[in-house]
Scaffold this active site. Structure first.
Site, PDB file in Angstrom:
ATOM      1  CD  GLU A 165      76.015 -15.938  22.666  1.00  0.00           C
ATOM      2  OE1 GLU A 165      76.427 -15.105  23.333  1.00  0.00           O
ATOM      3  OE2 GLU A 165      74.972 -16.696  23.070  1.00  0.00           O
ATOM      4  CB  CYS A 219      72.916 -13.007  40.243  1.00  0.00           C
ATOM      5  SG  CYS A 219      74.166 -12.228  41.126  1.00  0.00           S
ATOM      6  CB  CYS A 224      69.816 -13.048  47.156  1.00  0.00           C
ATOM      7  SG  CYS A 224      70.916 -11.908  46.666  1.00  0.00           S
ATOM      8  CB  CYS A 233      70.232 -17.017  44.137  1.00  0.00           C
ATOM      9  SG  CYS A 233      71.654 -17.324  43.528  1.00  0.00           S
ATOM     10  CB  CYS A 260      76.411 -16.456  47.322  1.00  0.00           C
ATOM     11  SG  CYS A 260      76.646 -14.460  46.801  1.00  0.00           S
TER      12      CYS A 260
HETATM   13  S1  SF4 Z   1      73.077 -15.152  46.336  1.00  0.00           S
HETATM   14 FE1  SF4 Z   1      74.707 -14.466  45.595  1.00  0.00          FE
HETATM   15  S2  SF4 Z   1      75.031 -15.185  43.478  1.00  0.00           S
HETATM   16 FE2  SF4 Z   1      72.784 -15.405  44.045  1.00  0.00          FE
HETATM   17  S3  SF4 Z   1      71.538 -13.819  43.502  1.00  0.00           S
HETATM   18 FE3  SF4 Z   1      72.691 -13.158  45.398  1.00  0.00          FE
HETATM   19  S4  SF4 Z   1      74.342 -12.125  45.088  1.00  0.00           S
HETATM   20 FE4  SF4 Z   1      73.854 -13.228  43.199  1.00  0.00          FE
END
Ligand code: SF4
Length: 370
Positions: A53, A212, A219, A222, A228
């Protein structure tokens, strides 16, 4: 239709269900698409997790891997690290940058030997008191090693939350950061199941690092996309808000390569300070002639040989232009002190030296000008 999770304004029952949706979505996603084979995964040894870390605080995963493996081989536990010299630690850290991290690891290992009988503290609230460990790093160690229910908020996670919740304001500013911490804590898994905390924490890290991302986030693949806010409002590119820019100041310095037969002089820099504890070429102020400087401050007479190409190095707060002069020593070097060594270039390259010094020495060997 996009559902916006404004968790803090929800009724308690509804809030819990939204939180568990968020947590479960991320946990399922991590199991299927997250990272599982990094060298510091698959262990709950807090020492190994701590080293990883700290190395990952300002350095990319791929760069960290070989450093991490060498470090754990040389110092497999707290006691070995505490017994090592700072110099040995910095030698293994050489090239990784942000050397205070290496010095703090060593200092923390010594403190753990002294105050914790050589054992790693078991709660984030204690871990955060060790040198070089902030709130997010302490939480990550506690979540991975002990399954403690505590929130992380590193740079990647700040980006995820800023976009997911549509939060404007530079995340380094106190007010914005406090809001992000509030969101991070509000989303924690309700059940303190060890494995769940570790997987959830890893999921947040993995999502920030692989989906992200700062540029061109993915996105469309995601798992958080349906809720989001940044995605719904087409604000992904503008979140998180950038740091208000101050132009970097510029500084100049001159490094001296003092050649005595086939050896050069390196000096250990004092700590704290830039490159504190590392071995560096002697440095002179730009407004003093090198012959005068060497005679007055080092007791050495020299003959200039050549100038190397200038090198630019960028620190967090300023840019440094480094001019380098190759000089021939013509009298016996002054008496050695503990903070200076005369070495061949091959041996110098094995010491803990800053990146620009390494570049200069490599240039010197490859150009055959030594
Ligand atoms: S949808 Fe929102 S959380 Fe997902 S990658 Fe895109 S900006 Fe990031």
């Amino acid at each position: 239709m996009v559902v916006i999770l404004n968790i803090s304004n929800q009724e308690p029952d509804h809030r819990i269900s939204l939180m568990s949706t968020f947590v479960n979505t991320l946990i399922q996603w991590q199991k299927q698409y997250g990272r599982h084979s990094l060298p510091w995964q698959g262990t709950n040894d807090p020492y190994a997790i701590w080293v990883a870390e700290v190395m990952l605080q300002q350095t990319q995963v791929m760069t960290v891997i070989p450093y991490y493996q060498r470090f754990l081989e040389a110092f497999p536990d707290i006691e070995c690290l505490a017994k090592a010299s700072v110099d040995a630690v910095l030698t293994l850290w050489s090239g990784l940058g942000y050397y205070s991290r290496g010095r703090n690891l060593h200092k923390a290992a010594c403190l753990m030997m002294e105050h914790y009988h050589g054992r790693f503290p078991q709660h984030a609230a204690e871990i955060v008191r060790l040198p070089g460990i902030g709130r997010s790093t302490a939480a990550a160690i506690a979540a991975f090693a002990y399954g403690e229910r505590c929130a992380i908020l590193d740079g990647n996670v700040k980006r995820v939350f800023a976009r997911y919740f549509g939060i404007t304001g530079y995340p380094g500013e106190k007010k914005t950061e406090a809001l992000l911490w509030q969101k991070a804590e509000g989303l924690l898994p309700q059940v303190n199941a060890k494995q769940q905390m570790a997987t959830y924490t890893q999921a947040l890290m993995d999502l920030g690092a692989t989906v992200c991302t700062r540029h061109q986030p993915k996105c469309l693949s995601c798992p958080l996309q349906p809720d989001c806010i940044a995605f719904a409002e087409n604000r992904v590119a503008s979140l998180p808000t950038s740091k208000p820019r101050k132009p970097l100041t510029s500084k100049e310095t001159t490094f001296l390569i003092l050649r005595n037969q086939n050896e050069i002089l390196l000096e250990q820099r004092s700590s704290p300070g830039i490159w504190g504890g590392l071995w560096c070429l002697p440095e002179k102020p730009i407004d003093i002639n090198s012959q005068t400087y060497c005679r007055q401050f080092m007791g050495i007479d020299i003959l200039p040989i050549s100038n190397l190409s200038p090198l630019n190095h960028t620190f967090t707060h300023f840019k440094l232009r480094i001019d380098t002069q190759l000089l021939q020593v013509i009298n016996r070097p002054r008496k050695k002190t503990a903070s200076e060594v005369w070495l061949t270039i091959d041996k110098a390259l094995q010491l803990a030296i800053p990146v620009p010094v390494r570049k200069i020495l490599l240039e010197l060997t490859s150009s055959n000008s030594f």
